[in-house]
Scaffold this motif. Structure first.
Motif, PDB file in Angstrom:
ATOM      1  N   ILE C  90     -32.800 116.661  97.221  1.00  0.00           N
ATOM      2  CA  ILE C  90     -33.840 117.687  97.072  1.00  0.00           C
ATOM      3  C   ILE C  90     -35.472 117.051  97.291  1.00  0.00           C
ATOM      4  O   ILE C  90     -36.265 117.595  97.945  1.00  0.00           O
ATOM      5  CB  ILE C  90     -33.963 118.756  95.996  1.00  0.00           C
ATOM      6  CG1 ILE C  90     -32.419 119.700  95.990  1.00  0.00           C
ATOM      7  CG2 ILE C  90     -35.041 119.850  95.838  1.00  0.00           C
ATOM      8  CD1 ILE C  90     -32.207 120.572  94.975  1.00  0.00           C
ATOM      9  N   ILE C  91     -35.372 116.173  96.376  1.00  0.00           N
ATOM     10  CA  ILE C  91     -36.798 115.317  96.635  1.00  0.00           C
ATOM     11  C   ILE C  91     -37.193 114.738  97.961  1.00  0.00           C
ATOM     12  O   ILE C  91     -37.973 115.082  98.452  1.00  0.00           O
ATOM     13  CB  ILE C  91     -36.846 114.161  95.549  1.00  0.00           C
ATOM     14  CG1 ILE C  91     -37.108 114.907  94.188  1.00  0.00           C
ATOM     15  CG2 ILE C  91     -38.061 113.281  95.925  1.00  0.00           C
ATOM     16  CD1 ILE C  91     -36.884 113.710  92.951  1.00  0.00           C
ATOM     17  N   LEU C  92     -36.089 114.338  98.557  1.00  0.00           N
ATOM     18  CA  LEU C  92     -36.293 113.511  99.867  1.00  0.00           C
ATOM     19  C   LEU C  92     -36.194 114.671 100.746  1.00  0.00           C
ATOM     20  O   LEU C  92     -37.154 114.576 101.644  1.00  0.00           O
ATOM     21  CB  LEU C  92     -34.987 112.706 100.256  1.00  0.00           C
ATOM     22  CG  LEU C  92     -34.787 111.328  99.405  1.00  0.00           C
ATOM     23  CD1 LEU C  92     -33.544 110.703  99.891  1.00  0.00           C
ATOM     24  CD2 LEU C  92     -35.811 110.621  99.808  1.00  0.00           C
ATOM     25  N   GLY C  93     -35.376 115.820 100.765  1.00  0.00           N
ATOM     26  CA  GLY C  93     -35.351 116.745 101.715  1.00  0.00           C
ATOM     27  C   GLY C  93     -36.779 117.585 101.581  1.00  0.00           C
ATOM     28  O   GLY C  93     -37.381 117.805 102.803  1.00  0.00           O
ATOM     29  N   VAL C  94     -37.206 118.076 100.606  1.00  0.00           N
ATOM     30  CA  VAL C  94     -38.434 118.710 100.552  1.00  0.00           C
ATOM     31  C   VAL C  94     -39.861 117.788 100.993  1.00  0.00           C
ATOM     32  O   VAL C  94     -40.354 118.487 101.696  1.00  0.00           O
ATOM     33  CB  VAL C  94     -38.641 119.418  99.053  1.00  0.00           C
ATOM     34  CG1 VAL C  94     -39.993 120.285  98.886  1.00  0.00           C
ATOM     35  CG2 VAL C  94     -37.488 120.241  98.707  1.00  0.00           C
ATOM     36  N   GLY C  95     -39.659 116.657 100.656  1.00  0.00           N
ATOM     37  CA  GLY C  95     -40.678 115.685 100.838  1.00  0.00           C
ATOM     38  C   GLY C  95     -40.836 115.495 102.211  1.00  0.00           C
ATOM     39  O   GLY C  95     -41.972 115.647 102.808  1.00  0.00           O
ATOM     40  N   SER C  96     -39.832 115.403 103.126  1.00  0.00           N
ATOM     41  CA  SER C  96     -39.510 115.307 104.397  1.00  0.00           C
ATOM     42  C   SER C  96     -40.214 116.583 104.954  1.00  0.00           C
ATOM     43  O   SER C  96     -41.130 116.367 106.153  1.00  0.00           O
ATOM     44  CB  SER C  96     -38.248 114.918 104.790  1.00  0.00           C
ATOM     45  OG  SER C  96     -37.676 113.762 104.346  1.00  0.00           O
ATOM     46  N   MET C 153     -23.611 110.876  99.317  1.00  0.00           N
ATOM     47  CA  MET C 153     -23.688 112.341  99.695  1.00  0.00           C
ATOM     48  C   MET C 153     -24.902 112.961  99.775  1.00  0.00           C
ATOM     49  O   MET C 153     -25.322 113.767 100.928  1.00  0.00           O
ATOM     50  CB  MET C 153     -23.303 113.018  98.206  1.00  0.00           C
ATOM     51  CG  MET C 153     -21.694 113.063  98.281  1.00  0.00           C
ATOM     52  SD  MET C 153     -20.735 113.881  99.494  1.00  0.00           S
ATOM     53  CE  MET C 153     -19.056 113.731  99.091  1.00  0.00           C
ATOM     54  N   SER C 154     -26.089 112.266  99.281  1.00  0.00           N
ATOM     55  CA  SER C 154     -27.499 112.825  99.378  1.00  0.00           C
ATOM     56  C   SER C 154     -27.738 112.831 100.837  1.00  0.00           C
ATOM     57  O   SER C 154     -28.537 113.605 101.489  1.00  0.00           O
ATOM     58  CB  SER C 154     -28.326 112.070  98.545  1.00  0.00           C
ATOM     59  OG  SER C 154     -27.952 112.267  97.042  1.00  0.00           O
ATOM     60  N   LEU C 155     -27.625 111.338 101.267  1.00  0.00           N
ATOM     61  CA  LEU C 155     -27.918 111.226 102.854  1.00  0.00           C
ATOM     62  C   LEU C 155     -27.214 112.093 103.689  1.00  0.00           C
ATOM     63  O   LEU C 155     -27.749 112.625 104.745  1.00  0.00           O
ATOM     64  CB  LEU C 155     -27.678 109.854 103.047  1.00  0.00           C
ATOM     65  CG  LEU C 155     -28.443 108.691 102.498  1.00  0.00           C
ATOM     66  CD1 LEU C 155     -28.132 107.314 103.110  1.00  0.00           C
ATOM     67  CD2 LEU C 155     -29.958 109.010 102.480  1.00  0.00           C
ATOM     68  N   LEU C 156     -25.918 112.361 103.188  1.00  0.00           N
ATOM     69  CA  LEU C 156     -24.964 113.603 104.250  1.00  0.00           C
ATOM     70  C   LEU C 156     -25.625 114.721 104.347  1.00  0.00           C
ATOM     71  O   LEU C 156     -25.533 115.173 105.415  1.00  0.00           O
ATOM     72  CB  LEU C 156     -23.677 113.383 103.507  1.00  0.00           C
ATOM     73  CG  LEU C 156     -22.736 114.333 104.252  1.00  0.00           C
ATOM     74  CD1 LEU C 156     -22.309 113.904 105.760  1.00  0.00           C
ATOM     75  CD2 LEU C 156     -21.423 114.594 103.408  1.00  0.00           C
ATOM     76  N   ILE C 157     -26.099 115.336 103.076  1.00  0.00           N
ATOM     77  CA  ILE C 157     -26.626 116.566 103.249  1.00  0.00           C
ATOM     78  C   ILE C 157     -28.189 116.544 103.466  1.00  0.00           C
ATOM     79  O   ILE C 157     -28.890 117.895 103.548  1.00  0.00           O
ATOM     80  CB  ILE C 157     -26.384 117.487 102.004  1.00  0.00           C
ATOM     81  CG1 ILE C 157     -26.967 116.660 100.690  1.00  0.00           C
ATOM     82  CG2 ILE C 157     -24.890 117.638 101.849  1.00  0.00           C
ATOM     83  CD1 ILE C 157     -26.810 117.810  99.507  1.00  0.00           C
ATOM     84  N   LEU C 158     -28.928 115.529 103.572  1.00  0.00           N
ATOM     85  CA  LEU C 158     -30.381 115.342 103.737  1.00  0.00           C
ATOM     86  C   LEU C 158     -30.844 116.049 105.012  1.00  0.00           C
ATOM     87  O   LEU C 158     -31.731 117.167 104.742  1.00  0.00           O
ATOM     88  CB  LEU C 158     -30.692 113.983 103.840  1.00  0.00           C
ATOM     89  CG  LEU C 158     -32.265 113.822 103.974  1.00  0.00           C
ATOM     90  CD1 LEU C 158     -32.982 114.398 102.798  1.00  0.00           C
ATOM     91  CD2 LEU C 158     -32.761 112.172 103.978  1.00  0.00           C
ATOM     92  N   PRO C 159     -30.092 116.247 106.284  1.00  0.00           N
ATOM     93  CA  PRO C 159     -30.637 117.206 107.200  1.00  0.00           C
ATOM     94  C   PRO C 159     -30.654 118.339 106.857  1.00  0.00           C
ATOM     95  O   PRO C 159     -31.462 119.353 107.315  1.00  0.00           O
ATOM     96  CB  PRO C 159     -29.796 116.553 108.310  1.00  0.00           C
ATOM     97  CG  PRO C 159     -28.972 115.464 107.991  1.00  0.00           C
ATOM     98  CD  PRO C 159     -29.109 115.447 106.547  1.00  0.00           C
ATOM     99  N   VAL C 160     -29.537 118.943 106.409  1.00  0.00           N
ATOM    100  CA  VAL C 160     -29.474 120.160 105.983  1.00  0.00           C
ATOM    101  C   VAL C 160     -30.622 120.979 105.291  1.00  0.00           C
ATOM    102  O   VAL C 160     -31.290 122.032 105.304  1.00  0.00           O
ATOM    103  CB  VAL C 160     -28.221 120.681 105.298  1.00  0.00           C
ATOM    104  CG1 VAL C 160     -27.779 122.310 105.098  1.00  0.00           C
ATOM    105  CG2 VAL C 160     -26.692 120.143 105.974  1.00  0.00           C
ATOM    106  N   ILE C 161     -30.844 120.004 104.115  1.00  0.00           N
ATOM    107  CA  ILE C 161     -31.813 120.401 103.211  1.00  0.00           C
ATOM    108  C   ILE C 161     -33.202 120.470 103.945  1.00  0.00           C
ATOM    109  O   ILE C 161     -34.058 121.299 103.748  1.00  0.00           O
ATOM    110  CB  ILE C 161     -32.099 119.670 101.888  1.00  0.00           C
ATOM    111  CG1 ILE C 161     -30.619 119.785 101.083  1.00  0.00           C
ATOM    112  CG2 ILE C 161     -33.143 119.777 100.930  1.00  0.00           C
ATOM    113  CD1 ILE C 161     -30.605 119.179  99.819  1.00  0.00           C
ATOM    114  N   GLY C 202     -36.495 130.196  99.254  1.00  0.00           N
ATOM    115  CA  GLY C 202     -35.896 129.490 100.471  1.00  0.00           C
ATOM    116  C   GLY C 202     -35.428 128.093 100.173  1.00  0.00           C
ATOM    117  O   GLY C 202     -34.199 127.891 100.759  1.00  0.00           O
ATOM    118  N   ILE C 203     -36.240 127.375  99.538  1.00  0.00           N
ATOM    119  CA  ILE C 203     -35.780 125.951  99.285  1.00  0.00           C
ATOM    120  C   ILE C 203     -34.605 126.135  98.669  1.00  0.00           C
ATOM    121  O   ILE C 203     -33.579 125.255  98.827  1.00  0.00           O
ATOM    122  CB  ILE C 203     -37.069 125.065  98.815  1.00  0.00           C
ATOM    123  CG1 ILE C 203     -38.110 124.961  99.990  1.00  0.00           C
ATOM    124  CG2 ILE C 203     -36.493 123.803  98.246  1.00  0.00           C
ATOM    125  CD1 ILE C 203     -39.556 124.325  99.456  1.00  0.00           C
TER     126      ILE C 203
END
Lengths: 308, 272, 292
Positions: C90-96, C153-161, C202-203
């Motif tokens: 979530i930190i990586l995804g939302v930050g991106s 797993m975090s990297l795997l779902i990163l694009p989705v988030i 939404g996030i």
């Protein structure tokens, strides 16, 4: 009398730290955003480096042109990847045969025929289908679909290509249905109304107006689904067996690229052995296959984008 | 070029200046603005006085909204905007490299076309400005919120529902909340960009009365597409056309005896 | 003379209508088959596994004997996994997403990052396993720990988030940004106080759905060498562990018929976890319907 708000604002501290934060944050966020790029680079580098080691032991030609995959042989191991590719293609072929007609049929029904109520119920249910973990599908293939198929056609073995193929097909139906439905629903209402007003039946509208207009989106959805089928791992690991073979038989045990990687990972092929490096070579091949599919999908949906 | 108008204004308002010499709040000199290749503002010269209501009128696309957004540099949020010339706010060029936009916008409040309260409580909306600028004392905040809501003539309507979401009230009330939100940091100038264009006639009337009231403490610059509104509430009016200032004068002069044919055509409804 | 013979059109209309109804039936059938597949799947699993569900099943460790086998280590292990995956992704995804939506200039670098994210989403999960094995397990010597698996797993779902968060941020009206900036707020203040609070439903919804994908993923765990028979619970992120899908995979691939029922019971537990997560996501989505 308290000082004016503007005076209080002028006195309030933290102006400097505010400015520093405004400078640091964008840099920090850029670094975070580059993690996804680093991940891609990491994947490509990992695959290339380890595959390189693999090719220092096994000839590249033998790998891509060889028709025998016998890594565990005690005498002379053989690493011809074609049997694994054939296995993957068998699964993909069956999955496409199952999923394309059902997926596109469901998409046409939902976008052109179904009432708003039906659509509002069916779409989320299809999403559930998409959210079922692949391990569950694998279990379903092994313990339900295979026995049913064996009942119908006794020549089918316990591990075969048909049952996991069908179940991979079921798994990618929601993907095709939902992406195709999106493409068809985005054809503007006026175009549909125009055709209906001339006395066309709904079927004629769907096949002669909507399908051609949404074709790029539909093709892209199928290509993406194929990419998913190629990369699918657990269903084939559980239900397809582990016999790499270079032939056209669907009824017996096969092996795909993904299930080979799982088979090696499960066992204890020591770090540094040729078998260990072979999973990277197979993974790289798999990566290239799916990348090509993804690029093709992007190309199709961009190049043939309809203008309304 | 019609740069004669400002000169004329200065002359005409001389008698007034003798009574109460009004200082310039915004002095625009040879302002040009481009959106990419589009030349949106051309050689604007305007002298806007404090404690007056200055209306900016003109047909859509004339640059009036662009101009008001330039006054607090909100226009720079559009990518590819370029400017030349200067705007002096209280004798300081707002385009100076070391003039922070945040600092400028703390002095210059803005009310937008569509009511745009934050999806927060009414209280939090009004307290937003003071809070981001470092005022945390709950007592002072309470005071500021009440004073601002009173200032925006909406205190009586919302005093019992300060914790309700700002979207639970009517559009006209929302716009007055937005005015209160702007008042909460006690700005020097309030910019209003067609503040009543999304409102019904009764809410519009309330906002117009409010503007008259606010004039005592603030300098107000209002963009409007409604000529009657300009005539009703403003002291000075600037007429914009195709990115140029055609005429700028006392509002009664503009509406009764315009010196430019195009101004006359516009206010008599021949185009726009 | 008329080109369209209306009598003929009317005559042929009947046939065209029949074709229409025929195909409507076929399309409906296609939809039904898809729904039926789901129904059969769920029915089979419930009937196979329900008999094995019990408190003992939830509270026992894995065992060689089907009747004693339990899912405790896997269930707790999956929770541990989520404890790493949720904050990291979530930190990586939302930050991106904030970077791409609020800060990134429209240039090649940004276009490249965007393309890269959509391509990353298409990489098979087993390949992410290879990445995790090389980078986290070996290069960073994290071993087959909760942390190594969690990062993978975090990297795997990163694009989705990232995509979900981008959509949520994009849905916040520009008028709110303008209002905040117009009061002299800085960009970061505007993001923290206005944009993120408005985008959070939404996030969260997107993140929970992405996490539910991570909790059901098996292939990357196998590749990075997560074990199955574990008789203890992890006490920290550096400990080795097992997870629900791993345990189910192990039971499913055992030859004894009895273990299939155990696997089905495990699947029921996994699906219950997923259902809970999805319900929470739906609840959040409904509770915070857009208000602007």
């Amino acid at each position: 009398m308290r000082p004016s708000v503007q005076e209080m604002i002028a006195q309030s501290k933290g102006k400097k730290s505010k400015k520093i934060i405004e400078k640091i944050i964008p840099i920090l966020l850029f670094l975070i955003a580059s993690v996804s790029v680093l991940t891609t680079i990491g994947i490509v580098l990992t695959l290339i480096v380890e595959t390189f080691t693999f090719f220092s032991r096994v000839s590249f030609i033998d790998f891509i042109a060889g028709t025998t995959w016998l890594p565990f042989s005690n005498k002379e191991a053989q690493y011809g990847i074609l049997p694994l590719i054939v296995g993957t293609l068998k699964i993909t072929l069956i999955a496409v045969i199952v999923a394309v007609p059902i997926g596109i049929g469901a998409a046409i029904y939902l976008s052109e025929y179904a009432s708003e109520t039906v659509r509002r119920i069916v779409k989320p249910v299809l999403e559930i289908l998409a959210g079922v973990p692949t391990i569950v599908y694998g279990f379903f293939a092994l313990t339900f679909v295979t026995p049913v198929l064996q009942g119908l056609f006794p020549e089918i073995k316990i591990f075969n290509a048909i049952s996991p193929g069908i179940v991979v097909g079921i798994m990618i139906i929601p993907m095709i249905a939902s992406l195709s439905e999106d493409a068809m629903s985005s054809v503007p209402r006026q175009i549909r109304d125009g055709a209906l007003a001339m006395g066309s039946t709904k079927f004629e509208v769907a096949t002669k107006v909507i399908l051609p207009a949404a074709l790029s989106g539909i093709v892209a959805s199928v290509v993406l689904a194929v990419s998913r089928a190629i990369g699918e791992t657990m269903i084939v690991s559980l239900a397809a067996g582990s016999t790499p073979r270079f032939d056209g038989d669907f009824t017996g045990s096969i092996q795909t690229m993904t299930s080979y990687i799982v088979q090696v990972s499960k066992g204890d092929a020591g770090y540094g052995t040729t078998i260990y490096y072979s999973i990277y070579a197979v993974g790289f091949t798999l990566f290239i296959f799916t990348m090509l599919m993804n690029i093709l999908a992007t190309y199709v949906s961009k190049r043939f984008k309809e203008e309304y | 070029m019609t740069t004669i108008s400002p000169v004329k204004t200065v002359k005409e308002s001389k008698p007034k200046e003798q009574n109460s010499p009004k200082k310039s709040v915004y002095l625009t000199k040879q302002l040009n603005l481009w959106y990419g290749d589009k030349h949106a503002l051309k050689n604007i010269d305007l002298d806007i006085k404090e404690h007056e209501v200055t209306a900016i009128i003109g047909p859509s696309g004339c640059g009036k909204s662009t101009y008001i957004k330039t006054l607090n540099r909100m226009v720079e949020l559009v990518p590819s905007v370029k400017t030349s010339g200067e705007i002096l706010y209280r004798e300081r060029n707002i385009f100076d490299a070391n003039y922070g936009v945040e600092e400028l916008r703390t002095k210059v409040g803005m009310v937008f076309q569509k009511p745009n309260p934050f999806p927060k409580s009414i209280y939090d909306n009004v307290a937003y400005g003071p809070r981001i600028h470092g005022i945390k004392n709950k007592k002072i905040l309470d005071e500021i919120v009440e004073k601002s809501l009173r200032g925006a003539a909406i205190w009586d309507e919302v005093k019992d529902r300060l914790n309700e979401n700002a979207y639970s009230i009517s559009g006209g009330q929302q716009q007055r909340i937005c005015i209160a939100r702007a008042l909460a940091i006690e700005p020097d100038v309030i910019l209003m960009d067609e503040p009543t264009s999304a409102l019904d006639p009764i809410s519009t009337l309330k906002i117009e009365e409010l503007v008259q009231e606010l004039k005592k403490d603030y300098s107000i610059i209002i963009v409007t597409h409604n000529m009657q509104q300009a005539a009703r509430i403003s002291d000075k009016t600037a007429f914009f056309l195709n990115g140029e200032v055609i005429e700028y004068d006392d509002t009664d002069v503009i509406f009764s005896n315009p010196s430019d044919k195009r101004t006359e055509d516009y206010i008599s409804g021949r185009f726009g | 003379m008329r080109y369209v013979d209306h009598d003929l059109v009317v005559k042929r209309m009947g046939g065209r209508k029949i074709v229409n109804y025929l195909f409507k039936g076929l399309f409906m059938l296609a939809t039904t088959i898809a729904l039926l597949a789901l129904a059969i799947l769920l029915y089979r699993i419930v009937t196979q596994g329900a008999g094995n569900l019990s408190w003992e099943f939830l509270n026992n460790f894995a065992s060689r004997f089907p009747e004693k086998a339990g899912i405790k280590a896997a269930l707790i292990g999956s929770l541990w996994l989520m404890a790493v995956v949720a904050p990291t992704s979530i930190i990586l995804g939302v930050g991106s997403a904030i970077y791409l939506e609020e800060y990134a200039k429209k240039n090649r670098m940004t276009a490249f990052i965007r393309t890269n994210i959509s391509n990353l989403a298409g990489v098979p999960s087993v390949v992410f396993g290879l990445l995790g094995l090389t980078i986290f397990v070996r290069a960073l010597s994290l071993g087959n720990s909760v942390l190594a698996a969690g990062f993978t797993m975090s990297l795997l779902i990163l694009p989705v988030i990232i995509v979900a968060a981008q959509e949520a941020i994009r849905a916040v009206p520009n008028e709110l940004r303008d209002a905040s900036l117009g009061m002299g707020a800085t960009k970061w203040q505007t993001i923290v106080r206005i944009i993120l609070p408005a985008a959070i439903p939404g996030i969260l919804t997107g993140s929970i759905l992405a996490l539910s994908r991570a909790i059901g993923e098996t292939a990357p765990l196998i590749v990075i060498g997560v074990p199955v028979i574990i008789q203890f619970l992890p006490s920290g992120v550096m400990d080795t562990f097992t997870a629900l899908p791993m345990q189910i995979y192990d039971w499913s691939s055992r030859p004894q018929q009895e273990f299939q029922a155990v696997a089905a019971a495990g699947i029921i537990v996994l699906m219950a976890v997923l259902l809970t997560m999805n319900s929470i996501a739906a609840l959040i989505r409904n509770k915070f319907q857009k208000r602007y």
